[in-house]
Design a protein around this motif. Structure first.
Motif, PDB file in Angstrom:
ATOM      1  N   ARG A 277      26.391  36.548  20.017  1.00 14.72           N
ATOM      2  CA  ARG A 277      26.397  36.293  21.457  1.00 14.72           C
ATOM      3  C   ARG A 277      24.995  35.969  21.969  1.00 14.72           C
ATOM      4  NH1 ARG A 277      30.390  38.043  24.429  1.00 14.72           N
ATOM      5  NH2 ARG A 277      28.964  38.971  25.920  1.00 14.72           N
TER       6      ARG A 277
ATOM      7  N   ALA B 237      24.519  32.411  20.992  1.00 15.51           N
ATOM      8  CA  ALA B 237      25.335  31.553  21.857  1.00 15.51           C
ATOM      9  C   ALA B 237      24.771  31.458  23.266  1.00 15.51           C
ATOM     10  CB  ALA B 237      26.767  32.082  21.912  1.00 15.51           C
ATOM     11  N   GLY B 238      23.994  32.464  23.642  1.00 11.17           N
ATOM     12  CA  GLY B 238      23.464  32.469  25.002  1.00 11.17           C
ATOM     13  C   GLY B 238      24.336  33.236  25.973  1.00 11.17           C
ATOM     14  N   LEU B 239      25.325  33.960  25.436  1.00 10.16           N
ATOM     15  CA  LEU B 239      26.200  34.741  26.305  1.00 10.16           C
ATOM     16  C   LEU B 239      25.534  36.047  26.712  1.00 10.16           C
ATOM     17  CD1 LEU B 239      29.504  34.070  24.354  1.00 10.16           C
ATOM     18  CD2 LEU B 239      28.853  33.119  26.562  1.00 10.16           C
TER      19      LEU B 239
ATOM     20  N   ASP C 104      20.972  28.074  29.106  1.00  8.90           N
ATOM     21  CA  ASP C 104      22.375  28.374  29.360  1.00  8.90           C
ATOM     22  C   ASP C 104      23.196  28.020  28.110  1.00  8.90           C
ATOM     23  OD1 ASP C 104      23.854  29.262  31.705  1.00  8.90           O
ATOM     24  OD2 ASP C 104      25.048  27.455  31.317  1.00  8.90           O
ATOM     25  N   PRO C 105      24.312  28.733  27.864  1.00 12.91           N
ATOM     26  CA  PRO C 105      25.117  28.431  26.682  1.00 12.91           C
ATOM     27  C   PRO C 105      25.474  26.952  26.562  1.00 12.91           C
ATOM     28  CG  PRO C 105      26.014  30.322  27.840  1.00 12.91           C
ATOM     29  CD  PRO C 105      24.852  29.845  28.641  1.00 12.91           C
ATOM     30  N   SER C 106      25.816  26.347  27.681  1.00 15.52           N
ATOM     31  CA  SER C 106      26.281  24.956  27.611  1.00 15.52           C
ATOM     32  C   SER C 106      25.149  24.002  27.243  1.00 15.52           C
ATOM     33  CB  SER C 106      26.878  24.549  28.953  1.00 15.52           C
ATOM     34  OG  SER C 106      25.918  24.726  29.964  1.00 15.52           O
TER      35      SER C 106
ATOM     36  N   ILE D  14      26.200  24.494  21.196  1.00 19.12           N
ATOM     37  CA  ILE D  14      26.750  25.403  20.197  1.00 19.12           C
ATOM     38  C   ILE D  14      28.238  25.542  20.470  1.00 19.12           C
ATOM     39  CG2 ILE D  14      26.819  27.818  19.486  1.00 19.12           C
ATOM     40  CD1 ILE D  14      23.910  28.033  20.114  1.00 19.12           C
ATOM     41  N   ALA D  15      29.040  25.652  19.419  1.00 22.34           N
ATOM     42  CA  ALA D  15      30.460  25.932  19.631  1.00 22.34           C
ATOM     43  C   ALA D  15      30.794  27.251  18.964  1.00 22.34           C
ATOM     44  CB  ALA D  15      31.323  24.825  19.060  1.00 22.34           C
ATOM     45  N   MET D  16      31.684  28.002  19.590  1.00 22.52           N
ATOM     46  CA  MET D  16      32.010  29.325  19.067  1.00 22.52           C
ATOM     47  C   MET D  16      33.518  29.458  18.897  1.00 22.52           C
ATOM     48  SD  MET D  16      30.388  32.826  20.398  1.00 22.52           S
ATOM     49  CE  MET D  16      30.858  34.447  19.855  1.00 22.52           C
TER      50      MET D  16
ATOM     51  N   PHE E 113      36.395  32.284  18.571  1.00 17.24           N
ATOM     52  CA  PHE E 113      36.552  33.707  18.832  1.00 17.24           C
ATOM     53  C   PHE E 113      37.687  34.310  18.021  1.00 17.24           C
ATOM     54  CE2 PHE E 113      34.674  31.779  22.539  1.00 17.24           C
ATOM     55  CZ  PHE E 113      33.690  32.675  22.922  1.00 17.24           C
TER      56      PHE E 113
ATOM     57  N   GLY F 234      35.893  20.555  26.954  1.00 15.66           N
ATOM     58  CA  GLY F 234      34.435  20.517  26.888  1.00 15.66           C
ATOM     59  C   GLY F 234      33.893  19.090  27.006  1.00 15.66           C
TER      60      GLY F 234
ATOM     61  N   ILE G 275      34.112  17.853  30.625  1.00 15.61           N
ATOM     62  CA  ILE G 275      33.035  18.391  31.452  1.00 15.61           C
ATOM     63  C   ILE G 275      31.739  17.633  31.192  1.00 15.61           C
ATOM     64  CG2 ILE G 275      31.564  20.414  31.777  1.00 15.61           C
ATOM     65  CD1 ILE G 275      33.999  22.118  31.531  1.00 15.61           C
ATOM     66  N   ARG G 276      31.564  17.233  29.938  1.00 17.28           N
ATOM     67  CA  ARG G 276      30.362  16.461  29.632  1.00 17.28           C
ATOM     68  C   ARG G 276      30.444  15.032  30.156  1.00 17.28           C
ATOM     69  NH1 ARG G 276      30.156  20.393  26.553  1.00 17.28           N
ATOM     70  NH2 ARG G 276      28.294  21.167  25.543  1.00 17.28           N
TER      71      ARG G 276
ATOM     72  N   ARG H  77      33.341  18.897  19.782  1.00 21.70           N
ATOM     73  CA  ARG H  77      32.096  18.867  20.530  1.00 21.70           C
ATOM     74  C   ARG H  77      30.947  18.376  19.682  1.00 21.70           C
ATOM     75  NH1 ARG H  77      31.577  23.744  23.380  1.00 21.70           N
ATOM     76  NH2 ARG H  77      29.435  23.463  22.777  1.00 21.70           N
TER      77      ARG H  77
END
Ligand SMILES: Nc1ncnc2c1ncn2[C@@H]1O[C@H](COP(=O)(O)OP(=O)(O)OP(=O)(O)O)[C@@H](O)[C@H]1O
Ligand SMILES: [Mg+2]
Lengths: 355, 278
Positions: free
Chosen positions: A47, A50-52, A71-73, A77-79, A81, A99, A102-103, A150
């Motif tokens: 995490r 990931a930047g969380l 920021d995570p975005s 990086i892709a995670m 779970f 994703g 949004i980009r 992504r």
């Protein structure tokens, strides 16, 4: 694609220090598997990358760029779970496309990327379904697809297969390995599973209470565990660890008064130095001339069996024998010199022979 | 065999009885609306509607009755009020629940408990001070004054918060990694996922708004702002003989919009419930 570097990464929640300084460097395209007991901070480490969560101290570098404060975005990086975390109201297609949307990618490009990922993962026929209409394995694949489209610099997997049944896990394990090899995306993969730990990664990191204790190839970790913790953690059933005393100029270990020769190895510690002797269950040899151990439990595992033996003083020993081996109430065993591991009993660290 | 049939019959009998119990007064209103006012006043209501008397509906809609204006206007006021209250409450409580659940800001829990506290202070309790505020804002006898004080809602905020709390953290995190900012997450994930809740809440709040009596009575004395509920009461309260058939017709008319909303939205939130992934 990119390498990853962690420098002195620390994380505390209040007064609890969870990660106590992690330094790590991953080459471009490398897959690192992280194992460790529950609560040792594996998820926390992912995490942070990931930047969380933000680290209490230390730096995270992707491609030699410091992303610690990003920021995570913005980290690319892709995670994946453990519980997949798919968007329940979106179709498989939209889950993967979100994703990219949004980009601000053009529709045609999104379509092409999602199509490519879904045919790679065998999801073509499922694109219009909602997550709840999918089996666990299919959901897992969609989660992978969402990461793949992504085209990230880094994949993070947090126990992605632990919700699947054994058979599916074997299949998905193979798929993940193939995918990662093929896409050559630098990856961190957290798992509890011994087999995943041994087979999936280029290198294996064993963590213990927020500290990395060994980082090496899986074979190296298995064959030369850095300390008693790793020795007991990697390998199933766990390595037998017996307290002993070094003797005869560092060439034998006395366990319960029985001298066990170490072959032509010599350890540079004074005689009488307390050590821990390690031997894996599959290496313990039946030997009519060996020491005797009362058998406590025998577990039949199909092609082989596990024999748990114990002595009155509490010392215990596990043997892994081919099925059908002749057994009585006691086993007589010897420890082949070449298969012995030696650890310092005070520090737990591995001792290396000097010659 | 006989026994099990009996066992199956009893719940049915109970249910049918309950339905009759609920439906009977409504039927009386429907039947009564078509009959002669004087006869109703005498207590001689026939249970069979008289088709010849159906003109009363047109009459009340267009002309109203003694003491109250035309019902079409009252229906419009009621519908406007119920809509503004229901939509306003949702529009207010959704973001506030979102903020309280997903963001860490100073006095977050204080804000939450303050919202929670207002649950114990419905409009009826703070009637006088609310009236005072509306009066000093010069909103007495305005549609704004009629609706706004009823919009603030703790119940809806709490309900939304509870549903948001059941969403797994990973969902939020997945969206963050996908690059969704807070507003996008609200729009693309939270609102669609809460669709069933929003529909259910809308129904409840619409009916709540539609049935408001005390506040409209107090704040709006202008007959143009009479809601249909107020209208019915006014019809009864006049000195001359009450036109019972008109009262009943108005009551039936007042019943229709909430019923329509329930029926319409029911399709929605049942769909939402069955398609939900929980
Ligand atoms: N947000 C948080 N606040 C406080 N403590 C936390 C938080 N997140 C994790 N911890 C603590 O940090 C420790 C490590 O948690 P983490 O989730 O990293 O463990 P893990 O190695 O992933 O374990 P597991 O294998 O069970 O998933 C735990 O003791 C946990 O209680
Ligand atoms: Mg974890």
């Amino acid at each position: 694609m990119a390498g990853l570097r962690l420098e002195g990464l620390r994380k505390s929640f209040g007064a609890n220090e969870i990660l106590k300084g992690v330094d790590l460097a991953l080459a471009d395209g490398e897959m690192l598997v992280i194992v460790g007991a529950s609560g040792c901070g594996k998820s926390t480490l992912l995490r942070l990358v990931a930047g969380l969560e933000s680290p209490t101290a230390g730096r995270i570098l992707i491609d030699d760029q410091d992303v610690t404060g990003r920021d995570p975005s913005a980290r690319d990086i892709a995670m994946v779970f453990q519980n997949y975390a798919l968007y329940p109201h979106m179709s498989v297609f939209d889950n993967m496309a979100y994703g990219l949307k949004i980009r601000g990618l053009p529709k045609s490009e999104i379509r092409a990327k999602v199509d490519a990922a879904s045919s790679l993962l065998g999801l073509d026929a499922l694109l219009d379904r909602k997550p709840r209409q999918l089996s666990g394995g299919q959901r897992q694949r969609v989660a992978m697809g969402r990461a793949i489209v992504r085209d990230p610099k880094l994949f993070l997997f947090d126990e992605p297969l632990s919700n699947l049944d054994a058979k599916l896990r074997v299949q998905m394990r193979g798929e993940i390995r193939r995918l990662q090899r093929r896409l050559r995306v630098t990856s961190l993969y957290v798992t509890h599973d011994q087999v995943e730990a041994m087979t999936l990664g280029d290198r294996l990191l064993v963590m213990h209470q927020g500290v990395p204790v060994q980082l090496a190839t899986p074979t190296e970790v298995f064959e030369r565990p850095a300390d008693t913790y790793v020795a007991g953690f990697i390998g199933s059933p766990a390595m037998n660890l017996l307290p002993g005393i070094l003797g005869r100029n560092g060439t034998v270990v006395a366990v319960e008064g029985t001298e066990i020769p170490l072959g032509n190895r010599r350890f540079a510690r004074p005689d009488g130095h307390p050590v821990t002797l390690g031997i894996r269950p599959e290496h313990v040899a039946l030997d009519p001339a060996g020491t005797s151990w009362p058998v406590e439990v025998v577990e039949l595992l199909g092609s082989e069996m596990l024999v748990h033996a114990g002595r009155a003083d509490g010392a215990s020993l596990t043997l892994r024998l081919p099925n059908g081996a002749a057994l009585s109430d006691t086993v007589r065993v010897s420890f082949p010199a070449g298969q012995l591991h030696l650890f310092d009993r005070a520090t737990g660290l591995r001792l290396e022979a000097v010659a | 065999m006989m026994r099990s049939r009996l066992v199956a019959l009893i719940p049915h009998a109970v249910l049918i009885l309950a339905v009759l119990l609920f439906a009977f007064p409504i039927w009386i209103a429907i039947a009564g609306s078509t009959q002669d006012s004087a006869a109703i006043a005498r207590g001689d209501i026939s249970l069979i509607p008289d088709p010849a008397g159906l003109g009363v509906y047109r009459d009340v809609l267009v002309n109203g009755s003694a003491g109250a204006g035309p019902v079409w206007r009252a229906l419009l006021v009621s519908a406007g009020m119920a809509l503004v209250i229901a939509l306003g409450k949702i529009a207010l409580s959704l973001p506030s629940a979102y903020a309280v659940t997903f963001f860490r800001f100073p006095f977050r829990m204080t804000a939450f408990w303050l919202i929670f506290l207002t649950l114990m202070l419905p409009v009826e309790v703070r009637l006088i001070p609310t009236f005072q505020v509306m009066s000093s804002l010069d909103l007495i006898n305005s549609f704004t004054g009629l609706t706004i004080p009823l919009v603030a809602s703790a119940t809806a905020t709490l309900l939304f918060r509870q549903t948001f709390l059941t969403l797994p953290d990973e969902l939020v995190e997945a969206a963050r990694m996908d690059g969704a900012g807070p507003l996008r997450f609200l729009k693309d994930i939270i609102i669609p996922i809460s669709g069933a809740n929003i529909a259910a809440l809308f129904v409840i709040l619409f009916v709540y708004g539609w049935n408001q009596y005390l506040w409209p009575l107090l704040v709006a004395t202008d007959p143009k702002l009479d809601t249909v509920v107020i209208g019915i009461v006014k019809m009864i309260g006049v000195d001359t003989a009450t036109e019972w058939n008109k009262v009943m017709a108005t009551a039936v008319l007042a019943l229709l919009p909430p019923v329509a909303v329930v029926l319409l939205m029911q399709r929605w939130f049942v769909k939402g419930l069955t398609e939900g992934d929980k």
